[in-house]
Design a protein around this motif. Structure first.
Motif, PDB file in Angstrom:
ATOM      1  N   ARG A 283       0.826  -1.215   0.000  1.00 13.39           N
ATOM      2  CA  ARG A 283       0.000   0.000   0.000  1.00 13.39           C
ATOM      3  C   ARG A 283       0.860   1.265   0.000  1.00 13.39           C
ATOM      4  O   ARG A 283       0.548   2.244  -0.681  1.00 13.39           O
ATOM      5  CB  ARG A 283      -0.955  -0.025   1.188  1.00 13.39           C
ATOM      6  N   ILE A 284       1.942   1.241   0.752  1.00 10.49           N
ATOM      7  CA  ILE A 284       2.872   2.379   0.757  1.00 10.49           C
ATOM      8  C   ILE A 284       3.435   2.592  -0.645  1.00 10.49           C
ATOM      9  O   ILE A 284       3.471   3.720  -1.149  1.00 10.49           O
ATOM     10  CB  ILE A 284       4.012   2.152   1.777  1.00 10.49           C
ATOM     11  N   LEU A 285       3.869   1.514  -1.278  1.00 12.79           N
ATOM     12  CA  LEU A 285       4.434   1.623  -2.624  1.00 12.79           C
ATOM     13  C   LEU A 285       3.393   2.084  -3.642  1.00 12.79           C
ATOM     14  O   LEU A 285       3.707   2.868  -4.539  1.00 12.79           O
ATOM     15  CB  LEU A 285       5.048   0.292  -3.048  1.00 12.79           C
ATOM     16  N   GLU A 286       2.161   1.605  -3.504  1.00 13.05           N
ATOM     17  CA  GLU A 286       1.096   2.048  -4.418  1.00 13.05           C
ATOM     18  C   GLU A 286       0.905   3.560  -4.322  1.00 13.05           C
ATOM     19  O   GLU A 286       0.790   4.245  -5.340  1.00 13.05           O
ATOM     20  CB  GLU A 286      -0.210   1.308  -4.122  1.00 13.05           C
TER      21      GLU A 286
ATOM     22  N   ILE B 273       1.919   6.423  -7.311  1.00 16.87           N
ATOM     23  CA  ILE B 273       0.968   7.419  -7.801  1.00 16.87           C
ATOM     24  C   ILE B 273       1.613   8.807  -7.767  1.00 16.87           C
ATOM     25  O   ILE B 273       1.455   9.599  -8.689  1.00 16.87           O
ATOM     26  CB  ILE B 273      -0.336   7.395  -6.962  1.00 16.87           C
ATOM     27  N   ARG B 274       2.373   9.101  -6.704  1.00 19.29           N
ATOM     28  CA  ARG B 274       2.996  10.415  -6.555  1.00 19.29           C
ATOM     29  C   ARG B 274       4.115  10.671  -7.557  1.00 19.29           C
ATOM     30  O   ARG B 274       4.351  11.793  -7.954  1.00 19.29           O
ATOM     31  CB  ARG B 274       3.559  10.570  -5.147  1.00 19.29           C
ATOM     32  N   VAL B 275       4.823   9.614  -7.924  1.00 17.84           N
ATOM     33  CA  VAL B 275       5.945   9.758  -8.845  1.00 17.84           C
ATOM     34  C   VAL B 275       5.401   9.776 -10.269  1.00 17.84           C
ATOM     35  O   VAL B 275       4.564   8.961 -10.643  1.00 17.84           O
ATOM     36  CB  VAL B 275       6.942   8.585  -8.666  1.00 17.84           C
ATOM     37  N   SER B 276       5.920  10.670 -11.043  1.00 18.50           N
ATOM     38  CA  SER B 276       5.447  10.780 -12.429  1.00 18.50           C
ATOM     39  C   SER B 276       6.234   9.823 -13.318  1.00 18.50           C
ATOM     40  O   SER B 276       7.446   9.923 -13.451  1.00 18.50           O
ATOM     41  CB  SER B 276       5.641  12.218 -12.906  1.00 18.50           C
ATOM     42  N   PHE B 277       5.538   8.865 -13.912  1.00 15.71           N
ATOM     43  CA  PHE B 277       6.130   7.935 -14.865  1.00 15.71           C
ATOM     44  C   PHE B 277       5.532   8.227 -16.238  1.00 15.71           C
ATOM     45  O   PHE B 277       4.371   8.599 -16.337  1.00 15.71           O
ATOM     46  CB  PHE B 277       5.786   6.481 -14.510  1.00 15.71           C
TER      47      PHE B 277
ATOM     48  N   TYR C 132       2.555  -0.229 -11.678  1.00 16.10           N
ATOM     49  CA  TYR C 132       1.755  -0.771 -10.588  1.00 16.10           C
ATOM     50  C   TYR C 132       2.592  -1.772  -9.788  1.00 16.10           C
ATOM     51  O   TYR C 132       2.958  -2.817 -10.311  1.00 16.10           O
ATOM     52  CB  TYR C 132       0.514  -1.481 -11.139  1.00 16.10           C
ATOM     53  N   PRO C 133       2.883  -1.469  -8.511  1.00 14.26           N
ATOM     54  CA  PRO C 133       3.648  -2.424  -7.704  1.00 14.26           C
ATOM     55  C   PRO C 133       2.821  -3.686  -7.433  1.00 14.26           C
ATOM     56  O   PRO C 133       1.601  -3.630  -7.328  1.00 14.26           O
ATOM     57  CB  PRO C 133       3.928  -1.663  -6.413  1.00 14.26           C
ATOM     58  N   LYS C 134       3.503  -4.809  -7.330  1.00 19.41           N
ATOM     59  CA  LYS C 134       2.853  -6.108  -7.090  1.00 19.41           C
ATOM     60  C   LYS C 134       3.496  -6.787  -5.885  1.00 19.41           C
ATOM     61  O   LYS C 134       4.644  -6.518  -5.537  1.00 19.41           O
ATOM     62  CB  LYS C 134       3.008  -7.033  -8.302  1.00 19.41           C
ATOM     63  N   MET C 135       2.735  -7.693  -5.278  1.00 13.99           N
ATOM     64  CA  MET C 135       3.235  -8.492  -4.166  1.00 13.99           C
ATOM     65  C   MET C 135       3.168  -9.970  -4.546  1.00 13.99           C
ATOM     66  O   MET C 135       2.149 -10.423  -5.066  1.00 13.99           O
ATOM     67  CB  MET C 135       2.395  -8.239  -2.903  1.00 13.99           C
ATOM     68  N   LEU C 136       4.240 -10.694  -4.294  1.00  9.65           N
ATOM     69  CA  LEU C 136       4.311 -12.132  -4.539  1.00  9.65           C
ATOM     70  C   LEU C 136       4.297 -12.853  -3.195  1.00  9.65           C
ATOM     71  O   LEU C 136       5.116 -12.563  -2.321  1.00  9.65           O
ATOM     72  CB  LEU C 136       5.598 -12.478  -5.301  1.00  9.65           C
TER      73      LEU C 136
ATOM     74  N   GLU D  32      -3.264  -2.691 -13.579  1.00  7.94           N
ATOM     75  CA  GLU D  32      -3.399  -2.419 -12.148  1.00  7.94           C
ATOM     76  C   GLU D  32      -3.699  -3.692 -11.350  1.00  7.94           C
ATOM     77  O   GLU D  32      -3.229  -3.870 -10.232  1.00  7.94           O
ATOM     78  CB  GLU D  32      -4.507  -1.395 -11.934  1.00  7.94           C
ATOM     79  N   THR D  33      -4.502  -4.582 -11.941  1.00 13.71           N
ATOM     80  CA  THR D  33      -4.814  -5.847 -11.268  1.00 13.71           C
ATOM     81  C   THR D  33      -4.335  -7.010 -12.129  1.00 13.71           C
ATOM     82  O   THR D  33      -4.275  -6.865 -13.350  1.00 13.71           O
ATOM     83  CB  THR D  33      -6.335  -6.004 -11.019  1.00 13.71           C
ATOM     84  N   PRO D  34      -3.979  -8.101 -11.523  1.00  6.29           N
ATOM     85  CA  PRO D  34      -3.968  -8.393 -10.097  1.00  6.29           C
ATOM     86  C   PRO D  34      -2.831  -7.660  -9.381  1.00  6.29           C
ATOM     87  O   PRO D  34      -1.811  -7.341  -9.978  1.00  6.29           O
ATOM     88  CB  PRO D  34      -3.757  -9.897 -10.038  1.00  6.29           C
TER      89      PRO D  34
END
Length: 155
Positions: free
Chosen positions: A34-37, A41-45, A50-54, A110-112
């Motif tokens: 959630r922190i990375l998400e 969003i704040r960083v302009s790409f 979209y960060p993912k978790m394994l 964005e998902t999954p």
């Protein structure tokens, strides 16, 4: 405090739930995700990322309990992708192709947000946006640990 990475089991060895240590690990991973998400969003790409978790489970019997836990934490069916041998055996060839397509296109969507695996991602898995790995299994093998980190964290 020592974390228990193994699922809860009955006398016959059948999985009955995830352990408190596994819940702690999952919550820590979700907090980081959630922190990375928010930071992504704040960083302009140029291209949205979209960060993912394994989540790496000890065996296929644990996956449904992890998925239930994630549902309880507010995640939807679209947020979670299961990839393991039981799924492969339970779906048609076309469904399996679709699961693999979703997996290999993770970076673009964005998902999954969360991928639950049981050692199926040791080889041939190259997704750049996995930023959090939650190992819900003990790692007796140094090679297995290196493969998991190497496949998951493409910096």
């Amino acid at each position: 405090m020592q974390l228990d990475f193994k699922a809860e089991r009955d006398e016959e060895g059948a999985v009955t739930g995830i352990s408190e240590g596994q819940r702690i690990m999952l919550r820590a991973g979700l907090k980081k995700l959630r922190i990375l998400e928010e930071e992504f969003i704040r960083v302009s790409f140029e291209k949205k990322k979209y960060p993912k978790m394994l989540v790496v489970c000890e065996d296929t019997g644990v996956v449904s309990f992890v998925k239930d836990f994630l549902t309880g934490e507010g995640f939807t069916e679209d947020d979670v992708l299961e990839i393991h041998s039981s799924i492969k055996g339970d779906v048609s060839v076309d469904e399996w192709k679709e699961i693999k397509n979703r997996l290999f296109r993770l970076d673009d969507h964005e998902t999954p947000r969360i991928i639950i695996s049981v050692l199926m991602l040791r080889e041939g898995f190259d997704v750049n946006n996995i930023c959090v790995i939650v190992p819900l299994r003990s790692s007796q093998s140094g090679i297995l640990l290196e493969q998991t980190i190497g496949r998951g964290l493409r910096l």
